[in-house]
Design a protein around this motif. Sequence first.
Motif, PDB file in Angstrom:
ATOM      1  N   VAL A  25       0.496  -0.700  -0.385  1.00 54.66           N
ATOM      2  CA  VAL A  25       0.006   0.283  -0.079  1.00 54.66           C
ATOM      3  C   VAL A  25       0.950   1.320   0.035  1.00 54.66           C
ATOM      4  CG1 VAL A  25      -1.134   1.430   1.612  1.00 54.66           C
ATOM      5  CG2 VAL A  25      -2.125  -0.987   1.304  1.00 54.66           C
ATOM      6  N   LYS A  26       1.687   1.525   0.672  1.00 52.69           N
ATOM      7  CA  LYS A  26       2.452   2.281   1.345  1.00 52.69           C
ATOM      8  C   LYS A  26       3.592   2.261  -0.651  1.00 52.69           C
ATOM      9  CE  LYS A  26       0.907   3.949   4.189  1.00 52.69           C
ATOM     10  NZ  LYS A  26       0.169   5.456   4.339  1.00 52.69           N
ATOM     11  N   GLY A  29       0.725   4.080  -2.544  1.00 57.37           N
ATOM     12  CA  GLY A  29       1.412   5.388  -2.320  1.00 57.37           C
ATOM     13  C   GLY A  29       2.073   6.372  -2.199  1.00 57.37           C
ATOM     14  N   TYR A  32       2.109   7.600  -6.312  1.00 50.74           N
ATOM     15  CA  TYR A  32       1.156   8.256  -5.868  1.00 50.74           C
ATOM     16  C   TYR A  32       0.901   8.916  -5.754  1.00 50.74           C
ATOM     17  CZ  TYR A  32      -3.850  11.161  -4.829  1.00 50.74           C
ATOM     18  OH  TYR A  32      -4.602  11.210  -4.853  1.00 50.74           O
ATOM     19  N   GLN A 161      -7.154  -2.923   1.181  1.00 53.23           N
ATOM     20  CA  GLN A 161      -6.245  -1.189   1.538  1.00 53.23           C
ATOM     21  C   GLN A 161      -5.549  -1.470   0.466  1.00 53.23           C
ATOM     22  OE1 GLN A 161      -4.065  -2.304   5.143  1.00 53.23           O
ATOM     23  NE2 GLN A 161      -5.561  -0.746   6.594  1.00 53.23           N
ATOM     24  N   GLU A 164      -8.187  -0.262  -2.294  1.00 59.99           N
ATOM     25  CA  GLU A 164      -8.125   1.578  -2.118  1.00 59.99           C
ATOM     26  C   GLU A 164      -6.999   2.316  -2.739  1.00 59.99           C
ATOM     27  OE1 GLU A 164      -9.102   3.978   1.419  1.00 59.99           O
ATOM     28  OE2 GLU A 164      -9.020   1.569   1.530  1.00 59.99           O
ATOM     29  N   ALA A 165      -5.750   1.579  -1.971  1.00 59.25           N
ATOM     30  CA  ALA A 165      -4.617   2.312  -2.728  1.00 59.25           C
ATOM     31  C   ALA A 165      -4.657   2.588  -3.987  1.00 59.25           C
ATOM     32  CB  ALA A 165      -3.711   2.236  -1.587  1.00 59.25           C
ATOM     33  N   LYS A 168      -6.826   4.913  -6.264  1.00 59.61           N
ATOM     34  CA  LYS A 168      -6.377   5.660  -5.259  1.00 59.61           C
ATOM     35  C   LYS A 168      -5.383   6.755  -6.333  1.00 59.61           C
ATOM     36  CE  LYS A 168      -3.776   6.948  -1.919  1.00 59.61           C
ATOM     37  NZ  LYS A 168      -3.568   6.512  -0.255  1.00 59.61           N
ATOM     38  N   VAL A 202      -9.296   9.769  -3.572  1.00 63.74           N
ATOM     39  CA  VAL A 202      -9.468   8.505  -2.360  1.00 63.74           C
ATOM     40  C   VAL A 202     -10.711   8.185  -2.678  1.00 63.74           C
ATOM     41  CG1 VAL A 202      -9.079   8.702   0.166  1.00 63.74           C
ATOM     42  CG2 VAL A 202      -7.590  10.456  -0.957  1.00 63.74           C
TER      43      VAL A 202
END
Length: 557
Positions: A25-26, A29, A32, A161, A164-165, A168, A202
């Motif tokens: 996820v990170k 992120g 992103y 998660q 979602e990530a 997003k 998001v």
Amino acid sequence: MSNQSNKKNTFFGGAAILTLGVILVKLIGAIYKIPLGRILSEEAYSDFTGAYNIYNLFLTISTAGLPVALSKTVSEADAFGRGNQIQRTFRVALVTFTVLGTLSFIAMSRFAQPLATLSGNEASVYCIMALSPSVFCVCVMSAFRGYAQGHSNMIPTTVSQIIEAFFKMVAGLLLAVVVLRVATGPMPFRQQMAAAGAIFGVSIGSVIALVYLVVTYLFRRRGLPAYGDSPTSSREIFTGLLRLAIPITLGSAAMNLVTLIDTKVVMELLQKMYLEMPALITPEAVAQSLTEKGVVPELYMARGLKGIYDKCMAVYNLPAALMVPLTASVIPAVSSCLIRRDHLGAGRISESALRMGALIALPAGVGLFSLSGPIIHLLYPGLDLSIAAFLMAVLGLASICVCIMLICNSILQANGFVNWPVFTVIVGGIIKVAVNFVLVGNYEVNIKGAPLGTLACFGAVALIDLILIKRIVPAPPSYTKVFVKPLIASLLMGGAAWGSYGLLVKVGLTSSLSTLGAIALAGVVYLILVVVLRAISKEDLALMPKGDKIARILHIS
């Protein structure tokens, strides 16, 4: 195998699943936020993060305590095989989350402008509106995630998660680019709308993740066996959930409220500084040009400085995010031990969680401190390094304190001391606002005072938490075993990172390649030192999947 036998090995098993998910996820992120930081100006990025502060406050009020309470309650009922109690608890929690999510959605969408003004950045109004659907979805998702985690099943949380990530990232970057190209008007306004487009990604990601969780729950519910237990009334369950959730919520909401107040104070102090010394900071021609475009010069310049700080904060938040698996797993695992009156087992899990947290937080924070300038230049080449390098160095140290605080809070909450984290967070928040008020308003310091306030805040909170755990928790962890070896390894690693970067630059490599090389070398050095110093114990590894095999391979006895 019995429930209790399963519980013995689920702590780090669940943590391992969540850790892999959080890392992915990170990474998503980072993919992103780094290009987003390049697409958006510092001013627009400040709008982006300003809306997040409002969003986080509503999200914390709605979801900070109840998922933990639900996870703890489900774990306890599962330990006694009370399936009907679990299902009724989940239904009560789902209704509660849905109501809270609806109220939060209405507040953010209907009162976006007053909330933006409250945050000290009126330009963030469109970003707040774009985030309002997400707060509803995340509230409802929290019920499904808390239910699964109470069963020590981290897969639904992890997969949701990641979904979602991913969406997003895809939707957010696409919308930011499209809006920036098709929007009309002055560039500052187009950037403002691009930030709103990016943050709407998001909401899109949270909608898709919610659909996944609902479908997964409905599919798995069909295979549940019939249970013979008589559940307590919905009112009793609701009261029990609130009794556990309110203190946790107050503690988390207090910190978010302090962050909101602090952001407003920082923005107002920066604006005041520009008003008092406009000629020293903003060339007259620039100020006149901004005014002609309908932009308030002092607000625009304050948003720019705050945007530099916010981009550094995006990096600073990475180590704390890696604590999520530990904090999510420690509460049901310790609660399960305490139900069986196994205080030694609870203490062992707490010590292992704190040690694993130190093994992650210390090298991450020391690395950010040692390579602050090179890392920022690698991620955001256009950022003013004369400001950003100092911000990143101080925030690197602060990130260590945040990680320790998060694990300490989960240990206190798992042992039933749910009110103490509220107190410590409030104390830290007061320190943060006071330090920022004194330093940020000083022209010579200005935005450089913000990370110093963050370090003072979380340093104080982490220290108080550690003292409390030592004094009031049964079978408290040994801090010598937890911190000394990871600290030694991290300091040596930091020296290796700093030295290797300078050496690689001298031999002719670019700053970016030198930074990547230094990070890789530092990582290898740290892993070797962890093994050589026996920073991980055999007891830690025994709680992990295939831990005994890993211990044999590493020759850890």
